[in-house]
Motif scaffolding. Structure first.
Motif, short mmCIF file in Angstrom:
data_model
loop_
_atom_site.label_atom_id
_atom_site.label_comp_id
_atom_site.label_asym_id
_atom_site.label_seq_id
_atom_site.Cartn_x
_atom_site.Cartn_y
_atom_site.Cartn_z
N LEU A 6 -46.27 -2.13 26.98
CA LEU A 6 -45.10 -2.87 26.51
C LEU A 6 -45.50 -4.26 26.04
O LEU A 6 -44.99 -4.77 25.03
CB LEU A 6 -44.05 -2.96 27.61
CG LEU A 6 -43.34 -1.65 27.98
CD1 LEU A 6 -42.48 -1.84 29.22
CD2 LEU A 6 -42.49 -1.16 26.82
N GLU A 7 -46.42 -4.89 26.75
CA GLU A 7 -46.88 -6.22 26.37
C GLU A 7 -47.62 -6.18 25.03
O GLU A 7 -47.43 -7.06 24.18
CB GLU A 7 -47.79 -6.79 27.47
CG GLU A 7 -47.04 -7.15 28.75
CD GLU A 7 -47.98 -7.47 29.90
OE1 GLU A 7 -49.21 -7.46 29.67
OE2 GLU A 7 -47.49 -7.71 31.01
N VAL A 8 -48.47 -5.17 24.84
CA VAL A 8 -49.18 -5.03 23.57
C VAL A 8 -48.20 -4.78 22.43
O VAL A 8 -48.32 -5.36 21.34
CB VAL A 8 -50.23 -3.90 23.65
CG1 VAL A 8 -50.79 -3.59 22.26
CG2 VAL A 8 -51.36 -4.28 24.59
N ALA A 9 -47.21 -3.95 22.69
CA ALA A 9 -46.19 -3.67 21.67
C ALA A 9 -45.45 -4.95 21.28
O ALA A 9 -45.19 -5.20 20.09
CB ALA A 9 -45.20 -2.62 22.18
N ASP A 10 -45.13 -5.77 22.27
CA ASP A 10 -44.46 -7.04 21.99
C ASP A 10 -45.36 -7.97 21.16
O ASP A 10 -44.88 -8.67 20.25
CB ASP A 10 -44.07 -7.73 23.30
CG ASP A 10 -42.91 -7.04 24.01
OD1 ASP A 10 -42.20 -6.26 23.34
OD2 ASP A 10 -42.74 -7.26 25.22
N LEU A 11 -46.65 -7.98 21.47
CA LEU A 11 -47.60 -8.81 20.71
C LEU A 11 -47.69 -8.35 19.25
O LEU A 11 -47.74 -9.17 18.33
CB LEU A 11 -48.98 -8.75 21.36
CG LEU A 11 -49.19 -9.59 22.62
CD1 LEU A 11 -50.53 -9.26 23.26
CD2 LEU A 11 -49.12 -11.08 22.29
N ILE A 12 -47.70 -7.04 19.06
CA ILE A 12 -47.75 -6.50 17.70
C ILE A 12 -46.52 -6.93 16.92
O ILE A 12 -46.61 -7.38 15.78
CB ILE A 12 -47.87 -4.96 17.74
CG1 ILE A 12 -49.22 -4.54 18.30
CG2 ILE A 12 -47.67 -4.36 16.34
CD1 ILE A 12 -49.34 -3.05 18.58
N GLU A 13 -45.36 -6.79 17.54
CA GLU A 13 -44.12 -7.14 16.85
C GLU A 13 -44.04 -8.64 16.57
O GLU A 13 -43.58 -9.05 15.49
CB GLU A 13 -42.92 -6.70 17.68
CG GLU A 13 -42.70 -5.20 17.66
CD GLU A 13 -41.41 -4.78 18.32
OE1 GLU A 13 -40.78 -3.83 17.83
OE2 GLU A 13 -41.03 -5.40 19.33
N SER A 14 -44.47 -9.46 17.50
CA SER A 14 -44.40 -10.91 17.29
C SER A 14 -45.35 -11.38 16.20
O SER A 14 -45.16 -12.45 15.62
CB SER A 14 -44.70 -11.65 18.60
OG SER A 14 -46.03 -11.42 19.03
N SER A 15 -46.37 -10.57 15.91
CA SER A 15 -47.35 -10.92 14.86
C SER A 15 -47.11 -10.14 13.57
O SER A 15 -47.94 -10.18 12.66
CB SER A 15 -48.77 -10.62 15.36
OG SER A 15 -49.03 -11.22 16.60
N SER A 16 -45.98 -9.44 13.48
CA SER A 16 -45.78 -8.48 12.40
C SER A 16 -45.83 -9.11 11.01
O SER A 16 -46.42 -8.55 10.08
CB SER A 16 -44.45 -7.74 12.58
OG SER A 16 -43.36 -8.65 12.57
#
Length: 369
Positions: A6-16
């Motif tokens: 979930l943390e990695v997914a959040d990082l991906i989205e925040s850097s989209s």
């Protein structure tokens, strides 16, 4: 779901946005014909493509199901084919995205994303993008569904309603009409839009008309004896589509359930509040949640976590449904549900047994109606 994912997914989205810009820049740098082939708005179009892909990548990482990302890539390839766009550009775009994630983001991200994207590229290159019409796999109701959709595409809602009510009078059950005619017709109009055979206006008209016709049919269909159980039904937050869960609610109501249908885009906390006992009734016996696209799967998980954190929701049976759950068999387990609803009628027996089992584990007085 694992918190690390979930943390990695959040990082991906925040850097989209940065990922999208870097990906498009890299692709245009590698292929100097892109500027000419896609014109002045090409970069903007590809930027939007990458943003959509990143959203699905984040969902795939969070749920540990690469099929979410691969399925979206294949969906895009079919759209490219229908629009006579070069599908090789799509594969190259994914390869550039993979490179950007490796070069620009922490290794913990690329370790999870590289295998997913690599498999998607391989699948794209080996897949012929043959999109099958939903009507080709409907079965005995296929011709009736086509006739119904034909009336709607002619903008003749009144005739479509007469057609449905006549079928009801002639013996088709409420669930047979909902699942054998409404569902495939709506899947077909979505498919037609995808391959540029129908407009957004066509899809919106057909969906809204079907909502009205469903309600007309519901009002004219007798209800079975009340079984005393209450189901709360909703599309999760962010999901603006509710025809599927609306149909399930109507079928359950006709089968004798008490149903409170909350509609589209229902926040997780509101869902949790709705299952609680109210001044005018007891607590809910069953919760049904819907996600119409893969991008709402974490919304389903979040709603379930929120519900489970309440006293009323600790043991309530939860069933989930929607297109993603039909495409990936075990998603209902991943999001924390008790069962999935492939079709409403098929889920009735399972739902009833889940409710009975939950009452045996935690006895409570049955409501009197």
């Amino acid at each position: 779901m694992k918190s690390s994912r979930l943390e990695v997914a959040d990082l991906i989205e925040s850097s989209s946005r940065a990922i999208a810009t870097w990906t498009v820049d890299q692709q245009y740098g590698k292929d100097t014909t892109m500027e000419e082939r896609y014109g002045a708005n090409g970069r903007r179009m590809w930027n939007q493509e990458v943003l959509a892909r990143i959203a699905h990548l984040a969902e795939a990482v969070a749920l540990d199901r690469e099929q979410i990302f691969i399925g979206n890539a294949l969906w895009s390839k079919a759209a490219f084919t229908a629009r006579e766009m070069n599908t090789a550009d799509l594969a190259q775009n994914l390869q550039c995205m993979m490179s950007v994630l490796i070069e620009q983001l922490p290794k913990v991200i690329s370790d999870l994303t590289t295998p997913i994207i690599a498999h998607a590229v391989e699948t794209l290159l080996n897949n012929q993008a043959c999109v099958v019409s939903p009507m080709s796999i409907v079965g005995t109701s296929r011709d009736l569904a086509r006739m119904y959709l034909m009336h709607l595409l002619r903008r003749d809602r009144s005739e479509a309603e007469r057609f449905i009510l006549d079928l009801s009078k002639n013996g088709l059950t409420f669930s047979q009409i909902c699942e054998g005619i409404f569902a495939p017709a709506m899947a077909e109009i979505g498919h037609m839009w995808h391959v540029q055979e129908a407009s957004i206006a066509d899809e919106h008209y057909c969906t809204n008309a079907t909502n009205q016709i469903l309600e007309a049919l519901r009002c004219k269909t007798p209800r079975k004896a009340n079984n005393g159980y209450l189901m709360i039904a909703a599309s999760v937050g962010g999901d603006m589509h509710d025809l599927g869960i609306r149909t399930l609610s109507a079928i359950y109501e006709k089968e004798g359930w008490n149903v409170e249908f909350l509609g589209a885009n229902t926040p997780a906390q509101e869902i949790a509040n709705a299952i609680e006992p109210q001044a005018f009734r007891g607590g809910a016996d069953l919760l049904a949640l819907s996600a119409s696209t893969s991008l709402r799967l974490r919304g389903v998980h979040n709603a379930i976590v929120t519900v489970r954190a309440t006293d009323a929701g600790k043991n309530i049976p939860i069933i989930v449904g929607g297109q993603p759950f039909q495409l990936i068999d075990d998603l209902w387990k991943v999001v924390g549900a008790n069962a999935q609803s492939v079709t409403a009628s098929a889920s009735l027996e399972i739902a009833l047994q889940l409710v009975i089992d939950s009452h045996l584990k935690k006895p409570k007085a049955k409501r009197i109606h």
